[in-house]
Design an enzyme around this catalytic site. Structure first.
Site, PDB file in Angstrom:
ATOM      1  CD  GLU A   1       3.125  -0.989   4.930  1.00 28.26           C
ATOM      2  OE1 GLU A   1       4.166  -0.115   4.722  1.00 28.26           O
ATOM      3  OE2 GLU A   1       2.900  -1.610   6.124  1.00 28.26           O
TER       4      GLU A   1
ATOM      5  CG  ASN B   1      -0.889   3.433  10.295  1.00 28.34           C
ATOM      6  OD1 ASN B   1      -2.268   3.241  10.669  1.00 28.34           O
ATOM      7  ND2 ASN B   1       0.059   2.540  10.110  1.00 28.34           N
TER       8      ASN B   1
ATOM      9  CB  ILE C   1      -0.851   0.051   1.194  1.00 25.96           C
ATOM     10  CG1 ILE C   1      -1.888  -1.198   1.336  1.00 25.96           C
ATOM     11  CG2 ILE C   1      -1.772   1.304   1.199  1.00 25.96           C
ATOM     12  CD1 ILE C   1      -2.784  -1.385   2.431  1.00 25.96           C
TER      13      ILE C   1
END
Length: 338
Positions: free
Chosen positions: A251, A216, A209
């Site tokens: 991710e 975050n 990603i």
């Protein structure tokens, strides 16, 4: 082969287990019993070390502790089912079969004795013989009842063993699945790869990603987890059932494209990438729209690789090239195709 020594040893260990459970008022469930039986029989060095450490540290010795030992040292150990539960279950079934046969034979004997008893009662003679028949009737009837009771208890035990085996299988499955996404974790991936031949034509995707750290940092880990879940769902919905979808870490995702060339794998990679770009995510509490989500993907095909790690490294190298090419693109190992 079951010997008298084996039987005495098993009985002794069972008594130790029962004593432990009784002293601490812990339910004698199959899980609790199996953990303690394996501990007292010293069949698992790591389990015994963890148990002894807890005793030394005076940790709480309760059902939760025993369940944690079960999950860590037993549930993923196929030898428990193979070497303990399956043989035990087979022995139970054989014993039940023999008891059922004995009960049936005793039923026939009881039926014959009842006929003799009725005949003697009508004759009014042979009182001594009549008393013997009555004694036999009572003895056979009591024996039959005892065997039925034993059969019922053994049946319950067999059911508990089967329940434990089911729990073991569920635990193994859960241990192979990433709890956040429902995709395979690395452990599950390794087990699925063991079913494939590396000599066949397979490809792999490494998916990352883009700019995930910013999500975050700006929206928190809870929202970050939601993004990971959405991307995982897109991956799952855009590959075939036989393909192996894995949350590889953080991710990053891995997909093993089973029996697919690099060209076919690239087609699926583009489907995934395009689907991710269409995500429109909003933080509900603040109604704030998240920035566009995208992924970068590295694609590689087996080309004489001696192991899976070699294939994945080439996919990862292609992913690195995709990141350096501006992200939100697919790169094929050894050549560029966006």
């Amino acid at each position: 082969m079951i010997t008298d020594d084996n039987f005495r040893q098993a009985t002794q260990i069972s008594s130790q287990v029962q004593g432990f459970l009784t002293r601490r008022e812990i339910p004698p469930t199959p899980i609790n019993f199996s953990v303690l039986y394996i501990y007292y029989s010293t069949q698992n060095v790591e389990l015994n070390a963890a148990f002894d450490k807890a005793v030394k540290n005076k940790d709480s010795m309760d059902g939760f502790f025993l369940e944690s030992l079960f999950n860590e040292h037993i549930s993923n150990n196929t030898s428990l089912d193979k070497n303990i539960l399956s043989p035990f279950d087979n022995t139970l079934k054989q014993t039940l079969s023999r008891i059922d046969t004995q009960v049936e034979n005793e039923q026939e004997t009881l039926f014959d004795l009842e006929k003799v008893d009725k005949a003697l009662a009508k004759m009014g003679q042979h009182k001594a013989l009549h008393n013997v028949v009555n004694f036999l009737l009572k003895s056979v009837s009591e024996s039959q009842q005892q065997r039925k009771s034993l059969s019922e208890e053994l049946s319950k035990t067999s059911e508990e063993v089967n329940n434990l085996r089911s729990q073991l299988e569920e635990s193994r499955q859960e241990a192979n699945i990433d709890t956040l996404t429902g995709l395979f974790n690395r452990r599950g991936c390794e087990q699925k790869l063991a079913e494939l031949s590396i000599k066949d034509t397979h490809s792999s995707l490494i998916i990352d990603i883009d700019h995930f750290k910013k999500v975050n940092d700006n929206f928190g880990h809870f929202i970050g987890d939601k993004v990971i879940q959405h991307v995982a769902k897109i991956i799952e919905n855009n590959v075939d059932d036989e393909d192996i979808s894995v949350r590889y870490g953080g991710e990053e995702f891995l997909v093993v494209m089973v029996n697919k060339s690099i060209e076919k794998a690239h087609y699926y990679a583009e489907k995934i990438r395009n689907a991710v770009t269409k995500l429109k995510l909003v933080q509900r509490q603040t109604s704030t729209s998240l920035p566009p989500i995208s992924v970068s993907i590295g694609v590689a095909e087996i080309e004489g690789d001696s192991d899976w790690l070699s294939l994945f490294k080439r996919s990862d190298k292609a992913l690195y090239q995709a990141k350096n090419s501006g992200r939100n693109c697919c790169v094929l190992a050894d050549r560029v195709m966006a």
